[in-house]
Write an enzyme that holds these catalytic residues in place. Structure first.
Site, mmCIF file in Angstrom:
data_model
loop_
_atom_site.group_PDB
_atom_site.id
_atom_site.type_symbol
_atom_site.label_atom_id
_atom_site.label_comp_id
_atom_site.label_asym_id
_atom_site.label_seq_id
_atom_site.Cartn_x
_atom_site.Cartn_y
_atom_site.Cartn_z
ATOM 1 N N GLU A 81 0.828 -1.219 0.000
ATOM 2 C CA GLU A 81 0.000 0.000 0.000
ATOM 3 C C GLU A 81 0.859 1.264 0.000
ATOM 4 O O GLU A 81 1.672 1.466 0.910
ATOM 5 C CB GLU A 81 -0.938 -0.009 1.221
ATOM 6 C CG GLU A 81 -1.930 1.141 1.153
ATOM 7 C CD GLU A 81 -2.999 1.090 2.239
ATOM 8 O OE1 GLU A 81 -3.272 -0.006 2.765
ATOM 9 O OE2 GLU A 81 -3.532 2.161 2.555
ATOM 10 N N LYS A 260 -7.987 -0.526 10.941
ATOM 11 C CA LYS A 260 -7.310 -0.909 9.686
ATOM 12 C C LYS A 260 -6.023 -0.093 9.537
ATOM 13 O O LYS A 260 -4.984 -0.605 9.136
ATOM 14 C CB LYS A 260 -8.248 -0.686 8.496
ATOM 15 C CG LYS A 260 -7.751 -1.280 7.177
ATOM 16 C CD LYS A 260 -6.802 -0.368 6.414
ATOM 17 C CE LYS A 260 -6.324 -1.015 5.124
ATOM 18 N NZ LYS A 260 -5.335 -0.188 4.417
ATOM 19 N N HIS A 375 -2.604 11.076 -0.814
ATOM 20 C CA HIS A 375 -2.826 9.882 -1.627
ATOM 21 C C HIS A 375 -2.862 10.175 -3.119
ATOM 22 O O HIS A 375 -2.523 9.322 -3.927
ATOM 23 C CB HIS A 375 -4.147 9.225 -1.220
ATOM 24 C CG HIS A 375 -3.992 8.248 -0.100
ATOM 25 N ND1 HIS A 375 -4.407 6.949 -0.173
ATOM 26 C CD2 HIS A 375 -3.418 8.372 1.109
ATOM 27 C CE1 HIS A 375 -4.128 6.329 0.943
ATOM 28 N NE2 HIS A 375 -3.524 7.169 1.753
#
Ligand code: NDP
Length: 420
Positions: A81, A260, A375
């Site tokens: 990720e 998470k 991101h």
């Protein structure tokens, strides 16, 4: 470990990073060769699982300079990720400047269980087991004498009456191993005697992944001045981070995403060190639900007087440095070498600290700029690569993509065609 400069580490090529580690005595020539070859030999893979037809590689990264209980560690992270390693490294830097992580191992025992049913007098069965406690512990130890020789072994036995079942629990000190196989062996060895003692039947005898006797807590404080140079903004951000932590206590939708984020860090180090990440995930999510409500595993508190934000994360971490496939996978061996071959307790302390660092970075981003701004750049880079951009074309294409309203592969391909 001595103090090493990590300035510019993110700008280096993978080869330069390996050389940086080697020149600072953090990597042996053998481990460097293993990481350069980036592969698990097929013959070894074939020993680890069944029906093997190949291997799957993942990025092996390094989050440097974690100060944990006064020592410095550089944490290998295996993750696919984007932005996870950068976020962890950023958080580690701020937390180190604020005094680093402090950790506490509550206990390090694994729990096994034998579920008995069809017992006509459960109270009597319960009492019989408790009377035979010492014998049963000895029996469990005789089933796996090597762990006793290593200083571990069965420690305690207790029973719980749950609906149709009388469940016998055994806690075991598994030393440096996670202990699944040794605990399973012990539990199975107890079955014949437990069936006789209780006049009941055993449904199953197995380790529990709800490792409530392997809890580890990591704590840290971050000085307000590291949240923002602007005092008022830092104050508002600290308030919002505390609120975000409260939100994860009351809303399971947020708590799941909060956790998470913690596992972005936890799993990456668990995986790098060859540990069973399914076991760690299962145990921690059950722990997040311990009072019947699924909650955030970490909590943050803004101490206005001290001008600090304080974070705390407790996780069940039955982590191993021996056993399973740990010695088989060369990259895993290299990861343990980079960590200085710390023992299982220290590794658990590092994993909890990394989880807390990851959580800090996520909450800080979410309550300030939002998660997307960071991101987008990474997403643009992924799209550029997917569109087929060559290494030298990537920076220009990323810049152009970021000016577009909608980022998608089609746009990346169109822009790339104009570039080529
Ligand atoms: P192993 O079966 O590999 O047992 C640990 C091994 O490590 C033993 O052979 C032991 O040797 C050796 N060892 C060497 N040094 C030490 C030390 N200092 N302390 C402890 N052991 C040492 O692994 P585990 O029993 O830990 O089981 C873990 C594996 O089981 C993982 O691969 C996991 O995925 C899998 N598993 C998990 C389950 C679950 O989570 N529910 C269920 C079933 C399997 P010796 O015997 O000589 O002492």
């Amino acid at each position: 470990m001595t103090s090493i400069s990590w300035t510019g580490f993110s700008k280096k090529t993978p080869q330069e990073r390996l050389e940086h580690l080697q020149s600072n005595a953090l990597l042996s020539p053998e481990d460097k060769t293993i990481l350069e070859s980036a592969s698990l030999p097929l013959a070894t893979a074939n020993q680890m699982a069944e029906h093997v037809i190949g291997t799957l590689s993942l990025p092996f990264a390094l989050a440097p300079d974690f100060q944990v209980d006064g020592s410095i560690y550089h944490l290998p992270m295996v993750t696919e990720e984007p932005s996870v390693v950068a976020a962890a490294s950023f958080a580690a830097k701020l937390i180190k400047r604020s005094g680093g992580f402090k950790t506490h191992i509550h206990q390090r025992l694994m729990i096994g269980q034998v579920a008995l049913y069809d017992i006509s007098d459960k109270d009597n069965a319960h009492q019989t087991i408790l009377t035979a406690k010492e014998n049963l512990i000895n029996m469990a130890n005789q089933a796996h004498p090597s762990i006793v020789k290593r200083g571990g072994g069965a420690r305690d036995i207790w029973c719980e009456d749950k609906e149709d079942f009388l469940i016998v629990y055994l806690s075991v000190d598994t030393q440096e191993a996670m202990g699944a196989n040794m605990v399973n062996t012990m539990m199975e060895a107890l079955v014949p005697d437990l069936e006789i003692m209780t006049q009941g039947k055993s449904l199953m005898a197995i380790l529990s992944n709800y490792a409530t006797e392997s809890l580890v807590t990591a704590e840290c404080t971050v000085d307000l001045r590291f949240l923002s140079r602007d005092k008022d903004q830092a104050h508002r951000l600290a308030q919002k981070m505390e609120l975000a932590s409260q939100l994860a206590q009351v809303d399971p939708y947020r708590a799941t995403t909060h956790n998470k984020g913690i596992f972005n860090g936890v799993d990456a180090l668990v995986l790098a060190t060859g540990n069973d990440w399914r076991a760690i995930e299962a145990g921690a999510h059950a722990y997040a639900c311990q009072d019947g409500h699924y909650r955030g595993l970490s909590q943050w508190h803004y101490d206005q007087e001290a001008q600090k934000i304080k974070g705390k994360l407790t996780l069940p971490l039955p982590i191993a440095t021996k056993g399973g496939s740990i010695g088989l996978n060369p990259s895993v061996v290299a990861a343990h070498d980079i960590l200085g071959n710390v023992n299982a307790r220290t590794l658990a302390r590092l994993i909890a600290s990394l989880g807390l660092a990851q959580n800090f970075a996520a909450l800080k981003a979410l309550t300030s700029t939002g998660i997307q701004s960071g991101h987008m750049k990474l997403q643009a880079k992924s799209l550029a690569l997917l569109a087929g951009a060559k290494e030298e074309q990537v920076p220009t294409l990323v810049k152009q993509l970021l000016q577009e309203k909608h980022l998608n592969l089609e746009t990346a391909k169109q822009l790339l065609a104009k570039l080529s």
